[in-house]
Motif scaffolding. Structure first.
Motif, short mmCIF file in Angstrom:
data_model
loop_
_atom_site.label_atom_id
_atom_site.label_comp_id
_atom_site.label_asym_id
_atom_site.label_seq_id
_atom_site.Cartn_x
_atom_site.Cartn_y
_atom_site.Cartn_z
N LEU A 162 0.83 -1.20 0.00
CA LEU A 162 0.00 0.00 0.00
C LEU A 162 0.87 1.25 0.00
CD1 LEU A 162 -2.84 -0.98 2.49
CD2 LEU A 162 -2.76 -1.27 0.00
N GLU A 163 1.96 1.22 0.72
CA GLU A 163 2.88 2.36 0.74
C GLU A 163 3.54 2.55 -0.61
OE1 GLU A 163 5.62 2.19 4.00
OE2 GLU A 163 4.02 1.76 5.43
N GLY A 164 3.64 1.48 -1.39
CA GLY A 164 4.26 1.54 -2.71
C GLY A 164 3.27 1.81 -3.82
N ALA A 165 2.13 2.39 -3.56
CA ALA A 165 1.15 2.85 -4.54
C ALA A 165 0.08 1.83 -4.91
CB ALA A 165 1.83 3.38 -5.80
N ALA A 166 0.02 0.70 -4.26
CA ALA A 166 -1.07 -0.25 -4.52
C ALA A 166 -2.32 0.22 -3.77
CB ALA A 166 -0.69 -1.65 -4.05
N ASP A 167 -3.47 -0.06 -4.32
CA ASP A 167 -4.73 0.21 -3.62
C ASP A 167 -5.15 -1.00 -2.80
OD1 ASP A 167 -5.16 2.83 -4.74
OD2 ASP A 167 -5.60 1.80 -6.63
N ILE A 168 -4.74 -2.18 -3.25
CA ILE A 168 -5.03 -3.43 -2.55
C ILE A 168 -3.74 -4.25 -2.52
CG2 ILE A 168 -6.40 -5.54 -2.50
CD1 ILE A 168 -8.47 -4.04 -4.27
N GLY A 169 -3.36 -4.69 -1.35
CA GLY A 169 -2.19 -5.55 -1.20
C GLY A 169 -2.63 -6.90 -0.67
N VAL A 170 -2.29 -7.96 -1.39
CA VAL A 170 -2.64 -9.31 -0.98
C VAL A 170 -1.36 -10.13 -0.97
CG1 VAL A 170 -4.00 -11.37 -1.49
CG2 VAL A 170 -4.91 -9.12 -2.06
N VAL A 171 -1.12 -10.80 0.15
CA VAL A 171 0.09 -11.61 0.30
C VAL A 171 -0.32 -13.05 0.58
CG1 VAL A 171 2.19 -11.91 1.64
CG2 VAL A 171 1.36 -9.61 1.16
#
Length: 105
Positions: free
Chosen positions: A19-28
């Motif tokens: 999210l900090e890197g410009a993603a709106d959704i982060g899924v791991v």
């Protein structure tokens, strides 16, 4: 933007970093011995409830359980097929948002 890496460590930290890197959704996604752990985070701007729209339906389809709150959640999916789990996550997000993601280039 949806970013979905695979890690073996602190999934929540990785999701927040997306999210900090410009993603709106982060899924791991993290492979475990007998299941796959899915950790997701989203910004307040994304019009999605991660548990309700993604994690709980994913777990219902593939087996397991999921929960959290609107902008963050976790699912334990009773599968060892990480590609199927990843495809399920993307499908749930696409369906909820009414969009289709293209390949990352």
């Amino acid at each position: 933007r949806l970013l979905s890496p695979r890690v073996g460590g602190p999934e929540r930290v990785a999701a927040d970093m997306l999210l900090e890197g410009a993603a709106d959704i982060g899924v791991v996604l993290s492979e475990r011995d007998d299941h796959i752990r899915v950790v997701a985070s989203t910004t307040d701007q994304a019009e999605i409830s991660l548990p309700e729209d993604v994690l709980e339906p994913l777990a219902a389809t593939l087996g397991g359980d999921g929960g959290g709150h609107a902008t963050a959640g976790v699912a334990k999916v009773e599968s060892t097929d990480i590609e199927a789990v990843e495809a399920g996550v993307v499908e749930q997000i696409e369906e909820t948002l009414g969009i289709q993601f293209g390949p990352l280039t």
